[in-house]
Scaffold this motif. Structure first.
Motif, mmCIF file in Angstrom:
data_model
loop_
_atom_site.group_PDB
_atom_site.id
_atom_site.type_symbol
_atom_site.label_atom_id
_atom_site.label_comp_id
_atom_site.label_asym_id
_atom_site.label_seq_id
_atom_site.Cartn_x
_atom_site.Cartn_y
_atom_site.Cartn_z
ATOM 1 N N VAL A 1 -16.112 57.311 29.538
ATOM 2 C CA VAL A 1 -14.946 58.050 29.803
ATOM 3 C C VAL A 1 -13.911 57.964 28.575
ATOM 4 O O VAL A 1 -13.715 57.061 28.024
ATOM 5 C CB VAL A 1 -14.289 57.710 31.005
ATOM 6 N N VAL A 2 -13.345 59.147 28.087
ATOM 7 C CA VAL A 2 -12.406 59.006 27.235
ATOM 8 C C VAL A 2 -11.017 59.008 27.862
ATOM 9 O O VAL A 2 -10.766 60.053 28.655
ATOM 10 C CB VAL A 2 -12.432 60.207 26.181
ATOM 11 N N VAL A 3 -10.240 58.060 27.832
ATOM 12 C CA VAL A 3 -8.850 57.915 28.429
ATOM 13 C C VAL A 3 -7.758 58.175 27.564
ATOM 14 O O VAL A 3 -7.676 57.444 26.339
ATOM 15 C CB VAL A 3 -8.709 56.802 29.231
ATOM 16 N N ALA A 4 -6.932 59.222 27.657
ATOM 17 C CA ALA A 4 -5.827 59.803 26.724
ATOM 18 C C ALA A 4 -4.639 59.541 27.428
ATOM 19 O O ALA A 4 -4.440 60.235 28.575
ATOM 20 C CB ALA A 4 -6.066 61.025 26.296
ATOM 21 N N THR A 5 -3.806 58.656 26.977
ATOM 22 C CA THR A 5 -2.344 58.631 27.488
ATOM 23 C C THR A 5 -1.490 58.695 26.392
ATOM 24 O O THR A 5 -1.744 58.919 25.198
ATOM 25 C CB THR A 5 -2.255 57.069 27.863
#
Length: 176
Positions: free
Chosen positions: A108-112
């Protein structure tokens, strides 16, 4: 032949030459067309002078110094993202998370707004799914952990820490 017959022949040849020259000159000169009336223009087809050259060039230019097949092949690799799912979450304390799940790679690529990290799935279970990486959200030292529950991945919990791993930030997230 008599002298008189030769004089007549010479006069005939001279007149014929002058006549031929006059016809040649008049044939080469442009003559203006008579002005036509409105009635003549409606019924008559208008002739348009055409050029002897084609409207568009028909020469085909082949660039022989083109890239090799291997160079083109490397630039034209296409991938189909059939196993990719994107989900938006709103977390508390306030944080927006865009999660892109790569099913085939178990990632999973988590972007914040604090940063973007790629996490690997650490368990084989589907509820909850656990993803971890040994870096902080900003890509520096620390860790990031993402746990998502339910079949539709409706809720999630993110735990992250920077260089000081004793201070862990926890975010509870709901699918938007």
């Amino acid at each position: 032949m008599s002298l008189e017959l030769l004089k007549k022949l010479r006069t005939s040849v001279a007149l014929t030459g002058l006549l031929a020259g006059a016809l040649t000159i008049s044939a080469c000169q442009q003559q203006s067309e008579p002005e036509s009336s409105m009635e003549d223009g409606v019924n008559a087809e208008e002739s348009v002078p055409m050029s002897a050259e084609p409207a568009e060039p028909s020469d085909v230019v082949v660039n022989t110094e083109d890239a090799s097949l291997n160079e083109v092949e490397g630039d034209t690799v296409a991938s189909v993202n059939s196993g990719v799912t994107q989900v938006s979450y709103l977390c508390s304390p306030e944080l927006k998370v865009e999660a892109t799940y790569k099913e085939d790679a178990n990632q999973v690529v988590v972007a914040t707004d604090m940063g973007t990290v790629t996490l690997n799935q650490t368990n084989e279970g589907s509820n909850p799914e656990v993803f971890e990486v040994a870096t902080g959200l900003d890509g520096g030292q620390g860790f990031t952990q993402w746990r998502v529950a339910h079949e539709e991945r409706e809720t999630g919990v993110m735990r992250t820490a920077g260089a000081d791993e004793s201070t862990v930030n926890t975010f509870e997230c709901n699918k938007v």
